[in-house]
Scaffold this motif. Structure first.
Motif, mmCIF file in Angstrom:
data_model
loop_
_atom_site.group_PDB
_atom_site.id
_atom_site.type_symbol
_atom_site.label_atom_id
_atom_site.label_comp_id
_atom_site.label_asym_id
_atom_site.label_seq_id
_atom_site.Cartn_x
_atom_site.Cartn_y
_atom_site.Cartn_z
ATOM 1 N N THR A 52 -85.836 -3.826 -31.757
ATOM 2 C CA THR A 52 -84.978 -4.492 -30.781
ATOM 3 C C THR A 52 -85.173 -6.000 -30.856
ATOM 4 O OG1 THR A 52 -85.147 -2.557 -29.351
ATOM 5 C CG2 THR A 52 -84.326 -4.594 -28.356
ATOM 6 N N VAL A 53 -84.082 -6.712 -31.055
ATOM 7 C CA VAL A 53 -84.097 -8.169 -31.197
ATOM 8 C C VAL A 53 -83.789 -8.846 -29.875
ATOM 9 C CG1 VAL A 53 -83.097 -10.122 -32.465
ATOM 10 C CG2 VAL A 53 -83.350 -7.897 -33.589
ATOM 11 N N VAL A 54 -82.812 -8.300 -29.154
ATOM 12 C CA VAL A 54 -82.367 -8.842 -27.872
ATOM 13 C C VAL A 54 -82.142 -7.673 -26.932
ATOM 14 C CG1 VAL A 54 -80.484 -10.046 -26.684
ATOM 15 C CG2 VAL A 54 -81.250 -10.870 -28.903
ATOM 16 N N GLY A 55 -82.505 -7.840 -25.665
ATOM 17 C CA GLY A 55 -82.181 -6.802 -24.689
ATOM 18 C C GLY A 55 -83.252 -6.615 -23.641
ATOM 19 N N ASP A 56 -82.811 -6.312 -22.424
ATOM 20 C CA ASP A 56 -83.692 -6.009 -21.294
ATOM 21 C C ASP A 56 -83.909 -4.503 -21.258
ATOM 22 O OD1 ASP A 56 -84.851 -5.456 -18.853
ATOM 23 O OD2 ASP A 56 -83.459 -6.658 -17.672
ATOM 24 N N PRO A 57 -85.144 -4.026 -21.382
ATOM 25 C CA PRO A 57 -85.388 -2.578 -21.403
ATOM 26 C C PRO A 57 -84.827 -1.839 -20.190
ATOM 27 C CG PRO A 57 -87.375 -3.771 -21.999
ATOM 28 C CD PRO A 57 -86.391 -4.802 -21.534
ATOM 29 N N GLY A 58 -84.676 -2.537 -19.066
ATOM 30 C CA GLY A 58 -84.197 -1.874 -17.860
ATOM 31 C C GLY A 58 -82.696 -1.867 -17.687
ATOM 32 N N GLN A 59 -81.951 -2.547 -18.593
ATOM 33 C CA GLN A 59 -80.503 -2.590 -18.430
ATOM 34 C C GLN A 59 -79.881 -1.242 -18.743
ATOM 35 O OE1 GLN A 59 -79.960 -5.478 -21.862
ATOM 36 N NE2 GLN A 59 -78.072 -4.301 -22.159
ATOM 37 N N GLU A 60 -78.763 -0.932 -18.083
ATOM 38 C CA GLU A 60 -78.057 0.321 -18.331
ATOM 39 C C GLU A 60 -77.191 0.210 -19.584
ATOM 40 O OE1 GLU A 60 -75.920 1.172 -14.714
ATOM 41 O OE2 GLU A 60 -77.607 2.319 -13.899
ATOM 42 N N ASP A 101 -68.619 -10.663 -31.417
ATOM 43 C CA ASP A 101 -67.392 -10.872 -30.639
ATOM 44 C C ASP A 101 -66.658 -9.549 -30.415
ATOM 45 O OD1 ASP A 101 -67.921 -13.579 -30.527
ATOM 46 O OD2 ASP A 101 -66.573 -14.102 -32.171
ATOM 47 N N GLU A 102 -66.694 -8.674 -31.408
ATOM 48 C CA GLU A 102 -66.093 -7.349 -31.262
ATOM 49 C C GLU A 102 -66.822 -6.544 -30.190
ATOM 50 O OE1 GLU A 102 -65.332 -3.303 -33.959
ATOM 51 O OE2 GLU A 102 -65.788 -5.210 -34.949
ATOM 52 N N ALA A 103 -68.148 -6.650 -30.172
ATOM 53 C CA ALA A 103 -68.938 -5.954 -29.153
ATOM 54 C C ALA A 103 -68.603 -6.468 -27.763
ATOM 55 C CB ALA A 103 -70.431 -6.130 -29.443
ATOM 56 N N VAL A 104 -68.399 -7.778 -27.646
ATOM 57 C CA VAL A 104 -68.019 -8.365 -26.353
ATOM 58 C C VAL A 104 -66.660 -7.821 -25.916
ATOM 59 C CG1 VAL A 104 -67.381 -10.500 -25.165
ATOM 60 C CG2 VAL A 104 -69.373 -10.469 -26.683
ATOM 61 N N ALA A 105 -65.687 -7.845 -26.822
ATOM 62 C CA ALA A 105 -64.339 -7.369 -26.494
ATOM 63 C C ALA A 105 -64.338 -5.887 -26.137
ATOM 64 C CB ALA A 105 -63.395 -7.626 -27.675
ATOM 65 N N LEU A 106 -65.229 -5.131 -26.758
ATOM 66 C CA LEU A 106 -65.309 -3.693 -26.511
ATOM 67 C C LEU A 106 -65.998 -3.378 -25.188
ATOM 68 C CD1 LEU A 106 -64.827 -0.865 -27.909
ATOM 69 C CD2 LEU A 106 -67.147 -1.096 -28.819
ATOM 70 N N GLY A 107 -66.770 -4.341 -24.686
ATOM 71 C CA GLY A 107 -67.570 -4.083 -23.489
ATOM 72 C C GLY A 107 -68.831 -3.300 -23.802
ATOM 73 N N ALA A 108 -69.360 -3.488 -25.021
ATOM 74 C CA ALA A 108 -70.560 -2.763 -25.429
ATOM 75 C C ALA A 108 -71.787 -3.317 -24.708
ATOM 76 C CB ALA A 108 -70.743 -2.866 -26.936
ATOM 77 N N ASP A 109 -72.737 -2.446 -24.468
ATOM 78 C CA ASP A 109 -74.021 -2.828 -23.888
ATOM 79 C C ASP A 109 -75.109 -2.899 -24.955
ATOM 80 O OD1 ASP A 109 -73.052 -2.533 -21.058
ATOM 81 O OD2 ASP A 109 -72.823 -0.467 -21.737
ATOM 82 N N LEU A 110 -74.852 -2.262 -26.096
ATOM 83 C CA LEU A 110 -75.830 -2.212 -27.170
ATOM 84 C C LEU A 110 -75.118 -2.275 -28.511
ATOM 85 C CD1 LEU A 110 -78.641 -1.654 -28.454
ATOM 86 C CD2 LEU A 110 -78.219 0.794 -28.055
ATOM 87 N N HIS A 155 -73.674 -12.021 -22.550
ATOM 88 C CA HIS A 155 -72.850 -10.857 -22.192
ATOM 89 C C HIS A 155 -73.686 -9.593 -21.996
ATOM 90 C CE1 HIS A 155 -69.841 -13.627 -23.923
ATOM 91 N NE2 HIS A 155 -69.024 -13.064 -23.060
ATOM 92 N N ASP A 156 -74.995 -9.755 -21.840
ATOM 93 C CA ASP A 156 -75.897 -8.617 -21.590
ATOM 94 C C ASP A 156 -75.747 -7.517 -22.635
ATOM 95 O OD1 ASP A 156 -77.108 -9.689 -19.274
ATOM 96 O OD2 ASP A 156 -75.393 -9.069 -18.058
ATOM 97 N N ILE A 157 -75.688 -7.919 -23.900
ATOM 98 C CA ILE A 157 -75.593 -6.963 -25.000
ATOM 99 C C ILE A 157 -76.924 -6.961 -25.754
ATOM 100 C CG2 ILE A 157 -74.388 -6.304 -27.121
ATOM 101 C CD1 ILE A 157 -71.958 -7.874 -26.082
ATOM 102 N N GLY A 197 -78.322 -18.551 -34.000
ATOM 103 C CA GLY A 197 -78.588 -18.877 -32.610
ATOM 104 C C GLY A 197 -77.388 -18.598 -31.729
ATOM 105 N N ARG A 198 -76.204 -18.863 -32.262
ATOM 106 C CA ARG A 198 -74.985 -18.577 -31.500
ATOM 107 C C ARG A 198 -74.844 -17.084 -31.255
ATOM 108 N NH1 ARG A 198 -68.943 -18.872 -33.732
ATOM 109 N NH2 ARG A 198 -67.821 -18.372 -31.825
ATOM 110 N N VAL A 199 -75.227 -16.261 -32.246
ATOM 111 C CA VAL A 199 -75.220 -14.807 -32.062
ATOM 112 C C VAL A 199 -76.126 -14.424 -30.902
ATOM 113 C CG1 VAL A 199 -76.024 -12.649 -33.100
ATOM 114 C CG2 VAL A 199 -74.559 -14.185 -34.422
ATOM 115 N N VAL A 200 -77.346 -14.974 -30.889
ATOM 116 C CA VAL A 200 -78.296 -14.671 -29.821
ATOM 117 C C VAL A 200 -77.741 -15.089 -28.464
ATOM 118 C CG1 VAL A 200 -80.579 -15.198 -28.899
ATOM 119 C CG2 VAL A 200 -80.301 -14.798 -31.346
ATOM 120 N N HIS A 201 -77.178 -16.291 -28.386
ATOM 121 C CA HIS A 201 -76.631 -16.779 -27.119
ATOM 122 C C HIS A 201 -75.500 -15.880 -26.628
ATOM 123 C CE1 HIS A 201 -78.340 -20.872 -26.209
ATOM 124 N NE2 HIS A 201 -78.914 -20.594 -27.368
#
Length: 279
Positions: free
Chosen positions: A28-36, A52-61, A92-94, A83-87
């Protein structure tokens, strides 16, 4: 909905991090373990277009095969493309999770998915994992055909079954030679020629074949080489991995929505054949 920690625990059972190569960067590179987590997107590359596709899809992971940071970095500034990918992911909590060489050698893994896309019957690993007493894990696969094909017919099948790329399928060898046994390895495979010869393969389908290793492999004997785009040989794994997570979701009653990106992230965008070149 499950927590990220629960989904990651399930993915780690499929592709344990300890089975990755020592130089690799998985997990896991990015993410809060407690997020749904309700929606998951699988892709080969963690590039901005996929994020950007994940954002448009509303993906959480987002689960990718290739790492975001394979080597260390001193910055995640949004002025850099990684860095832009990480931001974007954090904003977007992905979450982002990577399964790379630990997915290559898994059972089933990247090369199983590649063989499946070509309707090849897997016989055994090309490079067995010595820690697997069942002899099913390892790098690459040795496969059998239901009936012999010519090299040309096998290349045509690969071109038709794998995702379309500018490169298509490059071939080295007699196009009319018969193929009964095929070695496959998703991703870069020109370090595996000794294993391919030892397996008695008639043809080897992989990616990123370089001039000198390919030339030397051809000089050793009649082995036919089929060189596909790196991205195309690994994309079938995304469908396999998504189906594995779907099964886990059903078993746990998670009701995850699992998607596979069809966005082509192969870096090569066009191809101009040389006039008079062999085809």
């Amino acid at each position: 909905m499950p927590r990220l920690s629960e989904v990651i625990a399930a993915l780690e059972k499929l592709w344990p991090a300890e089975r990755a190569e020592s130089w690799d960067a998985v997990g896991t590179v990015v993410g809060d373990p407690g997020q749904e987590v309700g929606r998951v997107l699988f892709a080969v590359d963690p590039v901005q277009e996929i994020v950007d596709e994940a954002v448009a899809l509303g993906a959480d992971l987002l689960v990718t095969h290739h790492p975001l940071y394979l080597r260390g970095t001193t910055t995640v500034a949004a002025s850099t493309f990684k860095g832009r990918v990480v931001h974007t992911l954090i904003k977007h909590d992905i979450a982002l999770h990577v399964a790379h060489t630990n997915a290559d050698t898994a059972d089933p893994g990247v090369s199983d998915a590649l063989a499946g896309a070509l309707d090849l019957r897997v016989v055994r690993p090309l490079v067995p994992d010595a820690t697997d007493p069942a002899g099913r894990r390892g790098l690459g696969r040795v496969c059998a055909l239901d009936h012999p094909l010519t090299v040309r017919e096998l290349a045509d099948r690969a071109a038709a079954r794998l995702p379309a790329t500018a490169q298509g399928i490059r071939v080295a060898g007699d196009p009319d030679a018969l193929v009964r046994t095929v070695a496959v390895s998703g991703g870069s495979g020109d370090s595996l020629f000794d294993h391919v010869r030892a397996a008695g393969a008639d043809a080897f389908l992989t990616a990123d074949l370089r001039h000198h290793p390919a030339s030397e492999a051809r000089a050793h004997g009649p082995l036919a080489l089929l060189d596909a785009a790196h991205w195309a040989t690994e994309w079938p794994w995304c469908e396999l991995a998504a189906s594995q997570l779907d099964e886990i979701s059903d078993r746990h009653g998670w009701d995850l929505r699992v998607h596979v990106s069809a966005t082509v992230t192969d870096p090569w965008t066009s191809h101009s054949p040389s006039p008079g070149a062999p085809n």
